[in-house]
Scaffold this motif. Structure first.
Motif, PDB file in Angstrom:
ATOM      1  N   GLN A 124     -96.137 -23.884 -24.951  1.00  0.00           N
ATOM      2  CA  GLN A 124     -96.035 -25.340 -24.853  1.00  0.00           C
ATOM      3  C   GLN A 124     -94.674 -25.819 -25.372  1.00  0.00           C
ATOM      4  O   GLN A 124     -94.031 -26.665 -24.749  1.00  0.00           O
ATOM      5  N   HIS A 125     -94.236 -25.267 -26.482  1.00  0.00           N
ATOM      6  CA  HIS A 125     -92.934 -25.645 -27.052  1.00  0.00           C
ATOM      7  C   HIS A 125     -91.809 -25.319 -26.073  1.00  0.00           C
ATOM      8  O   HIS A 125     -90.904 -26.138 -25.856  1.00  0.00           O
ATOM      9  N   ARG A 126     -91.860 -24.148 -25.451  1.00  0.00           N
ATOM     10  CA  ARG A 126     -90.845 -23.752 -24.471  1.00  0.00           C
ATOM     11  C   ARG A 126     -90.839 -24.706 -23.287  1.00  0.00           C
ATOM     12  O   ARG A 126     -89.788 -25.146 -22.823  1.00  0.00           O
ATOM     13  N   ASN A 127     -92.019 -25.049 -22.792  1.00  0.00           N
ATOM     14  CA  ASN A 127     -92.112 -25.971 -21.660  1.00  0.00           C
ATOM     15  C   ASN A 127     -91.547 -27.348 -22.005  1.00  0.00           C
ATOM     16  O   ASN A 127     -90.875 -27.977 -21.182  1.00  0.00           O
ATOM     17  N   LYS A 167     -87.150 -31.372 -21.596  1.00  0.00           N
ATOM     18  CA  LYS A 167     -86.120 -32.209 -22.214  1.00  0.00           C
ATOM     19  C   LYS A 167     -84.738 -31.936 -21.633  1.00  0.00           C
ATOM     20  O   LYS A 167     -83.938 -32.850 -21.430  1.00  0.00           O
ATOM     21  N   LYS A 168     -84.460 -30.671 -21.369  1.00  0.00           N
ATOM     22  CA  LYS A 168     -83.148 -30.286 -20.843  1.00  0.00           C
ATOM     23  C   LYS A 168     -82.966 -30.707 -19.380  1.00  0.00           C
ATOM     24  O   LYS A 168     -81.845 -30.884 -18.930  1.00  0.00           O
ATOM     25  N   THR A 169     -84.067 -30.846 -18.645  1.00  0.00           N
ATOM     26  CA  THR A 169     -83.947 -31.086 -17.210  1.00  0.00           C
ATOM     27  C   THR A 169     -84.412 -32.473 -16.771  1.00  0.00           C
ATOM     28  O   THR A 169     -84.240 -32.820 -15.597  1.00  0.00           O
ATOM     29  N   GLU A 170     -84.972 -33.272 -17.662  1.00  0.00           N
ATOM     30  CA  GLU A 170     -85.583 -34.536 -17.227  1.00  0.00           C
ATOM     31  C   GLU A 170     -84.597 -35.498 -16.569  1.00  0.00           C
ATOM     32  O   GLU A 170     -84.943 -36.211 -15.638  1.00  0.00           O
ATOM     33  N   ASP A 171     -83.356 -35.535 -17.007  1.00  0.00           N
ATOM     34  CA  ASP A 171     -82.403 -36.460 -16.419  1.00  0.00           C
ATOM     35  C   ASP A 171     -81.700 -35.899 -15.178  1.00  0.00           C
ATOM     36  O   ASP A 171     -80.960 -36.602 -14.508  1.00  0.00           O
ATOM     37  N   MET A 172     -81.950 -34.658 -14.843  1.00  0.00           N
ATOM     38  CA  MET A 172     -81.341 -34.058 -13.661  1.00  0.00           C
ATOM     39  C   MET A 172     -81.867 -34.660 -12.363  1.00  0.00           C
ATOM     40  O   MET A 172     -81.186 -34.671 -11.363  1.00  0.00           O
ATOM     41  N   TRP A 173     -83.066 -35.171 -12.390  1.00  0.00           N
ATOM     42  CA  TRP A 173     -83.727 -35.635 -11.162  1.00  0.00           C
ATOM     43  C   TRP A 173     -83.726 -37.136 -11.031  1.00  0.00           C
ATOM     44  O   TRP A 173     -84.339 -37.670 -10.130  1.00  0.00           O
ATOM     45  N   GLN A 174     -83.030 -37.840 -11.894  1.00  0.00           N
ATOM     46  CA  GLN A 174     -83.005 -39.305 -11.825  1.00  0.00           C
ATOM     47  C   GLN A 174     -81.739 -39.807 -11.176  1.00  0.00           C
ATOM     48  O   GLN A 174     -80.736 -39.230 -11.119  1.00  0.00           O
TER      49      GLN A 174
END
Length: 72
Positions: free
Chosen positions: A57-60, A65-72
């Motif tokens: 869960q921590h890894r996910n 967090k690292k990828t959330e802004d990549m798709w906006q």
């Protein structure tokens, strides 16, 4: 030392995992207790492996967090 193994992929009766140092290994699926999927983190208990739900869960969350802004 307890190593962590990340499930890279499943190939038939084997699970291909990556050790923390980057080494790749093949583990027979029967040696893993419980359900598992790609991306889960395994820890070894004696001759068996199990999914560490907390570490997975921590890894996910870190990946999200690292990828959330990549798709906006």
């Amino acid at each position: 030392m307890n190593y962590r193994y990340i499930i890279d992929r499943i190939e038939g009766d084997y699970v291909i995992v990556e050790k923390e140092n980057g080494d790749m290994f093949r583990i027979i699926a029967e040696a893993i207790k419980g359900d598992f999927k790609e991306g889960d983190i395994l820890v070894q208990e004696n001759q068996f492996f199990k999914v560490d739900e907390k570490l997975t869960q921590h890894r996910n969350e870190e990946i999200y967090k690292k990828t959330e802004d990549m798709w906006q």
